[in-house]
Design an enzyme around this catalytic site. Structure first.
Site, PDB file in Angstrom:
ATOM      1  N   TYR A   6      86.603  42.015  40.763  1.00  0.00           N
ATOM      2  CA  TYR A   6      85.378  41.434  39.930  1.00  0.00           C
ATOM      3  C   TYR A   6      85.256  40.231  40.241  1.00  0.00           C
ATOM      4  CZ  TYR A   6      86.331  45.495  36.836  1.00  0.00           C
ATOM      5  OH  TYR A   6      86.393  46.872  36.248  1.00  0.00           O
TER       6      TYR A   6
ATOM      7  N   HIS B   6      81.218  57.045  41.901  1.00  0.00           N
ATOM      8  CA  HIS B   6      81.573  55.826  41.155  1.00  0.00           C
ATOM      9  C   HIS B   6      81.448  55.942  39.736  1.00  0.00           C
ATOM     10  CE1 HIS B   6      82.447  51.558  40.263  1.00  0.00           C
ATOM     11  NE2 HIS B   6      83.178  51.466  41.453  1.00  0.00           N
TER      12      HIS B   6
ATOM     13  N   ASP C  33      85.894  45.767  45.577  1.00  0.00           N
ATOM     14  CA  ASP C  33      86.118  44.349  45.554  1.00  0.00           C
ATOM     15  C   ASP C  33      86.685  44.019  44.406  1.00  0.00           C
ATOM     16  OD1 ASP C  33      84.653  43.738  47.938  1.00  0.00           O
ATOM     17  OD2 ASP C  33      82.785  43.063  46.988  1.00  0.00           O
TER      18      ASP C  33
ATOM     19  N   PHE D  62      89.799  47.905  39.087  1.00  0.00           N
ATOM     20  CA  PHE D  62      88.944  48.374  37.685  1.00  0.00           C
ATOM     21  C   PHE D  62      89.419  47.698  36.763  1.00  0.00           C
ATOM     22  CE2 PHE D  62      88.449  51.913  40.769  1.00  0.00           C
ATOM     23  CZ  PHE D  62      86.972  52.107  40.662  1.00  0.00           C
TER      24      PHE D  62
END
Length: 228
Positions: free
Chosen positions: A73, A194, A71, A84
């Site tokens: 932020y 992750h 998703d 990211f």
């Protein structure tokens, strides 16, 4: 609004051509209406102009590497349309900080200036793609299962089918599931946990994805990515 209607999506022309069939499908019509209502009724990230920023900065035939996120932020001022990444004025999020740590370790060089915007990666051919392209403020996962996943699956399928010799970096189980749409006989697929602080020490650190990506690009007669 960047999603004016299903036939008038403001996305970079090369991507529009490759994905034009998606914009006419029932799921995308419903997705467009949902997203427009969400922006009207409350706070949604990223800004509407940045929903398709990853595509605007990295044209279809220029993609070399795909990094998949989940998703955007959901905090105020963070999401900028690139997975990211955050705007320069924002503090570096923990996951991105761990990405930078792995780059330094992998390449054996220090990041003199860690640009958290990541547009310099996108402009070199790194598609920083989230599985869902919008999110309600303060509510992680709020726009999942509304149609974005089907759209981004179509993005991955188009790249896998029509482009040769790409590098896909799949970090975490959510990204790995998207890997089902990649032809691994013609692309390099790199998988790791992750980079979140909760899982980075379980195998993200030490994965050496950045050097492996550049080695693969060199072997396929392509210019490398300057990750620093």
């Amino acid at each position: 609004m960047i999603l004016q209607n299903q036939m008038n999506v403001k996305i970079e022309p090369s991507w529009r051509e490759k994905l034009k069939g998606e914009f006419e499908k029932k799921y995308f019509v419903e997705l467009s209406e949902f997203v427009k209502k969400e922006y009207k009724d409350g706070f949604v990230y990223p800004e509407p102009k940045n929903i398709f920023r990853a595509f605007d900065l990295c044209l279809f035939d220029k993609v070399k590497v795909v990094i998949l996120g989940q998703d955007p932020y959901h905090g105020v001022g963070q999401a900028n349309g690139l997975a990211f990444a955050v705007d320069e004025r924002e503090a570096i999020p923990p996951s991105l900080r761990n990405v930078f740590k792995e780059i330094e370790s992998d390449l054996g060089k220090s990041l003199v200036y860690a640009s958290c915007d990541l547009s310099h990666w996108a402009e070199q051919g790194v598609l920083l793609l989230n599985a869902t392209l919008t999110v309600r403020a303060g509510s992680a996962g709020s726009h999942q299962e509304k149609g974005w996943e089907q759209f981004t699956d179509a993005v991955i399928k188009a790249l896998s089918q029509e482009r040769p010799g790409l590098v896909f970096m799949l970090w975490g189980n959510y990204a790995k599931m998207k890997g089902a749409h990649i032809d691994r006989s013609k692309h390099l697929v790199l998988e790791a946990p992750h980079p979140s602080p909760f899982s980075a020490y379980s195998g993200f650190f030490g994965c050496k994805h950045f050097s492996k990506a550049n080695e693969y690009l060199i072997a396929h007669n392509q210019t490398t990515i300057d990750w620093l």
